[in-house]
Design a protein around this motif. Structure first.
Motif, mmCIF file in Angstrom:
data_model
loop_
_atom_site.group_PDB
_atom_site.id
_atom_site.type_symbol
_atom_site.label_atom_id
_atom_site.label_comp_id
_atom_site.label_asym_id
_atom_site.label_seq_id
_atom_site.Cartn_x
_atom_site.Cartn_y
_atom_site.Cartn_z
ATOM 1 N N UNK A 144 0.869 -1.179 0.000
ATOM 2 C CA UNK A 144 0.000 0.000 0.000
ATOM 3 C C UNK A 144 0.905 1.228 0.000
ATOM 4 N N UNK A 145 0.709 2.097 -0.970
ATOM 5 C CA UNK A 145 1.605 3.242 -1.116
ATOM 6 C C UNK A 145 1.671 4.061 0.182
ATOM 7 N N UNK A 146 2.904 4.310 0.629
ATOM 8 C CA UNK A 146 3.117 5.137 1.801
ATOM 9 C C UNK A 146 2.932 4.437 3.129
ATOM 10 N N UNK A 147 2.666 3.089 3.108
ATOM 11 C CA UNK A 147 2.410 2.358 4.350
ATOM 12 C C UNK A 147 3.354 1.156 4.475
ATOM 13 N N UNK A 148 3.798 0.888 5.710
ATOM 14 C CA UNK A 148 4.634 -0.278 5.976
ATOM 15 C C UNK A 148 3.817 -1.552 5.793
ATOM 16 N N UNK A 149 4.406 -2.566 5.144
ATOM 17 C CA UNK A 149 3.689 -3.809 4.861
ATOM 18 C C UNK A 149 3.235 -4.529 6.127
ATOM 19 N N UNK A 150 4.036 -4.467 7.189
ATOM 20 C CA UNK A 150 3.744 -5.258 8.381
ATOM 21 C C UNK A 150 2.854 -4.515 9.370
ATOM 22 N N UNK A 151 3.167 -3.269 9.653
ATOM 23 C CA UNK A 151 2.423 -2.531 10.672
ATOM 24 C C UNK A 151 1.341 -1.627 10.107
ATOM 25 N N UNK A 152 1.453 -1.269 8.825
ATOM 26 C CA UNK A 152 0.517 -0.324 8.241
ATOM 27 C C UNK A 152 0.807 1.120 8.612
#
Length: 226
Positions: A144-152
């Motif tokens: 998701x653009x601008x978001x960490x894959x694990x924590x969001x």
């Protein structure tokens, strides 16, 4: 008795040290020791050393030698009977000399990447501040653009990754790293690799390590990777 193998990887910001380090650790069973990980860990644990580290990190300053050695050398003492790969330490000649008093390394890998490649990589680099996870919008984007894959959680771009700050950052790296590389070159353990593509550099590093370790990684002390 299994042999010990100690190595370090050096390179300017954006050179691919993290990617290469993880491949080495997985392929040859070396424990991957990232100074950045230990810095974040010490801050989170609010240790005495961590409190010192925080004062520099919060001001976007490099952590000085006496703080880095105070943080890293006890860690290395705990791993005195293990094989490992260091990333981010030693950064300066003072740190290298302090580490030499504790243990001798078998190999130092230096990544020599052209400035234009570094500029392109860093301008597309975004980081999850808490964990240090790095994304590149060109070849390793987040789901998701601008978001960490694990924590969001939101990703950030460091000010010193921006093109206007990059030249000074690379110049500083070159000035600081040259005496360290000269030291390891004089010891006969420095191996430099040049290129613009990590996937093309990796086979040469893999071949060197396979030869150096006699194509039998299992002969060396296997360690649990973090």
């Amino acid at each position: 008795m299994a042999k010990l193998f100690r190595a370090a990887i050096m390179g300017p910001p954006g050179s691919g040290k993290g990617t290469i380090s993880r491949r080495i650790a997985q392929s040859f069973g070396l424990q991957y020791l990232s100074s950045g990980h230990y810095l974040r860990e010490s801050i989170a644990a609010n240790t005495e050393a961590g409190a010192l580290v925080r004062t520099y990190v919060e001001r976007s300053m490099l952590v000085p030698d006496h703080v880095m050695t105070r943080l890293m050398l006890p860690r290395l003492e705990q791993l005195i009977d293990q094989s490992w790969l260091l990333d981010g330490f030693p950064r300066t000649l003072s740190q290298a000399n302090a580490m030499n008093d504790l243990c001798q390394m078998d190999m130092v890998i230096s990544l020599n990447i052209p400035f234009e490649t570094l500029k392109e990589r860093l301008s597309a680099r975004w980081v999850h501040q808490a964990s240090g996870r790095v994304y590149n919008m060109g070849f390793n984007p987040p789901r998701v653009q601008g978001k960490d894959d694990i924590t969001g959680e939101p990703l950030i771009q460091h000010d010193d990754d921006k093109p206007e700050a990059l030249m000074a950052r690379l110049r500083h790296y070159k000035d600081v790293a040259k005496p360290v590389m000269d030291l390891y070159k004089s010891q006969g353990i420095l191996h430099s690799f040049s290129g613009t593509d990590t996937d093309r550099i990796w086979p040469y590093i893999n071949s060197l390590l396979s030869t150096r370790m006699h194509t039998q990684p299992s002969d060396y002390v296997q360690t649990q990777r973090p």
